[in-house]
Design an enzyme around this catalytic site. Structure first.
Site, PDB file in Angstrom:
ATOM      1  N   ASP A  67       7.088   3.441 -10.121  1.00  0.00           N
ATOM      2  CA  ASP A  67       8.391   3.828  -9.575  1.00  0.00           C
ATOM      3  C   ASP A  67       9.531   2.992 -10.150  1.00  0.00           C
ATOM      4  OD1 ASP A  67       7.475   1.539  -8.286  1.00  0.00           O
ATOM      5  OD2 ASP A  67       7.155   2.539  -6.371  1.00  0.00           O
ATOM      6  N   ASP A 136       5.118   0.631   5.998  1.00  0.00           N
ATOM      7  CA  ASP A 136       5.173   1.955   6.631  1.00  0.00           C
ATOM      8  C   ASP A 136       4.100   2.897   6.073  1.00  0.00           C
ATOM      9  OD1 ASP A 136       6.115   2.537   4.112  1.00  0.00           O
ATOM     10  OD2 ASP A 136       8.079   3.255   4.756  1.00  0.00           O
ATOM     11  N   HIS A 138       3.462   3.467   2.818  1.00  0.00           N
ATOM     12  CA  HIS A 138       3.740   4.145   1.542  1.00  0.00           C
ATOM     13  C   HIS A 138       2.874   3.599   0.405  1.00  0.00           C
ATOM     14  CE1 HIS A 138       7.300   1.163   0.663  1.00  0.00           C
ATOM     15  NE2 HIS A 138       6.264   0.792  -0.050  1.00  0.00           N
ATOM     16  N   GLU A 143       7.147   7.778   0.879  1.00  0.00           N
ATOM     17  CA  GLU A 143       7.403   7.350   2.252  1.00  0.00           C
ATOM     18  C   GLU A 143       6.769   8.334   3.236  1.00  0.00           C
ATOM     19  OE1 GLU A 143       8.323   4.471   2.472  1.00  0.00           O
ATOM     20  OE2 GLU A 143      10.307   3.978   1.704  1.00  0.00           O
TER      21      GLU A 143
HETATM   22  C1  F6R Z   1       5.989  -0.961  -6.014  1.00  0.00           C
HETATM   23  C2  F6R Z   1       5.517   0.032  -5.084  1.00  0.00           C
HETATM   24  C3  F6R Z   1       5.456  -0.205  -3.618  1.00  0.00           C
HETATM   25  C4  F6R Z   1       4.938  -1.602  -3.249  1.00  0.00           C
HETATM   26  C5  F6R Z   1       4.931  -1.779  -1.733  1.00  0.00           C
HETATM   27  C6  F6R Z   1       4.459  -3.176  -1.337  1.00  0.00           C
HETATM   28  O1  F6R Z   1       5.927  -0.504  -7.338  1.00  0.00           O
HETATM   29  O2  F6R Z   1       5.184   1.081  -5.516  1.00  0.00           O
HETATM   30  O3  F6R Z   1       4.619   0.767  -3.029  1.00  0.00           O
HETATM   31  O4  F6R Z   1       3.658  -1.770  -3.766  1.00  0.00           O
HETATM   32  O5  F6R Z   1       6.208  -1.566  -1.223  1.00  0.00           O
HETATM   33  O6  F6R Z   1       5.398  -4.107  -1.774  1.00  0.00           O
HETATM   34  P1  F6R Z   1       5.138  -5.672  -1.653  1.00  0.00           P
HETATM   35  O7  F6R Z   1       4.037  -5.982  -2.590  1.00  0.00           O
HETATM   36  O8  F6R Z   1       6.432  -6.303  -2.077  1.00  0.00           O
HETATM   37  O9  F6R Z   1       4.783  -5.940  -0.237  1.00  0.00           O
END
Ligand code: F6R
Length: 263
Positions: A67, A136, A138, A143
């Site tokens: 992303d 959440d 994702h 989301e």
């Molecule tokens: C990042 C992504 C997100 C993160 C998720 C966890 O490329 O796709 O899904 O993996 O938000 O983020 P952290 O590791 O910062 O808790």
């Protein structure tokens, strides 16, 4: 799902790096799916360490990130383009033309989404997809409410994700509201999904992902449909699992089998 509960986050990240290296040893021109955020940084440090020790060669690998924020120039320090350069690409020998992050600053986002999907297909699909988990539920920026068949597209971030990611930007106001993300369906097309989740803040989402009913309200539950998923956790992230003892027991048994087979 193979659920591996390591003693701590450090060990979980190092195990993730080992699994990625095993994939590259098996297939030197592997297509890697990569993630950003706080969780994988230790894993990337370990990949760099192994590269510097001559244990791993990225020269034939290709990669696609999950992303990118919409509206940030690539040079912005919090763009995922800049993150990946700083955390991995500038320190290993993956050729510049081989790594891909969606373009979050473009006139035609629909075309960019289609281009990204086509580029993944043209490289033969993703062999191993590293994933982090949002509080959440994702994966990527899919989301709650995301179609479990979705492809790369634009998503609004939830207030939970904006609040969680404010730590990188200094304040919630500065976090972009939109992102371009691989879809859940895109992620499920990977040959192997490698989920890394650490810390007590992820415990609820982890339990829902592994043991909850499959639902678009928790997009990570879609991984229950995938035939080859490895979930690497630390003790804190695993603490709400109902069947934690069972996963520990079966992983111990699996390691004995692997050792006896010289894996
Ligand atoms: C990042 C992504 C997100 C993160 C998720 C966890 O490329 O796709 O899904 O993996 O938000 O983020 P952290 O590791 O910062 O808790």
């Amino acid at each position: 799902m193979r659920v591996i509960i390591e003693t701590d986050a450090e060990t979980a990240c190092i195990s993730a790096a080992r699994i990625i290296c095993d994939q590259i040893h098996k297939k030197p021109n592997s297509v890697l799916g990569l993630a950003t955020g706080g969780t994988p940084t230790r894993c990337y440090q370990e990949l760099i360490r192994r590269f510097q020790n001559g244990e791993i060669d990225f020269s034939q690998t290709r990669s696609f990130n999950l992303d990118e924020y919409i509206g940030l120039p690539e040079e912005h320090p919090e763009s995922y383009h800049a993150f990946m350069k700083a955390q991995l690409f500038d320190h290993v020998n993956i050729p510049a033309g081989n790594w891909h992050v969606p373009k979050g600053l473009t006139d035609d986002l629909t075309r960019e989404c289609e281009r990204y999907e086509a580029a993944i297909t043209a490289e033969g699909g993703i062999d191993i997809q590293l994933l982090g988990l949002g509080r959440d539920g994702h994966i990527g920026f899919n989301e709650p409410g995301s179609s479990l068949a979705s492809r790369t597209r634009v998503k609004h971030l939830t207030m939970q994700t904006i609040a969680d990611n404010a730590r990188f930007f200094g304040s919630e106001e500065l976090v972009p509201r939109l992102a371009i993300t691989m879809g859940v369906g895109t992620i499920l097309d990977a040959g192997h999904c490698l989920m890394l989740a650490t810390g007590a803040g992820k415990a609820e989402a982890v339990a829902a992902m592994i043991e909850g009913p499959v639902s678009a309200s928790v997009p990570a539950t879609a991984l229950q449909f995938h035939r080859n998923v490895t979930v690497l956790l630390d003790q804190d992230a695993a603490k709400l699992l109902k069947h934690g003892d069972y996963y520990r027991m079966s992983e111990n048994a699996q390691r004995i089998i692997d050792n006896s087979m010289g894996v």
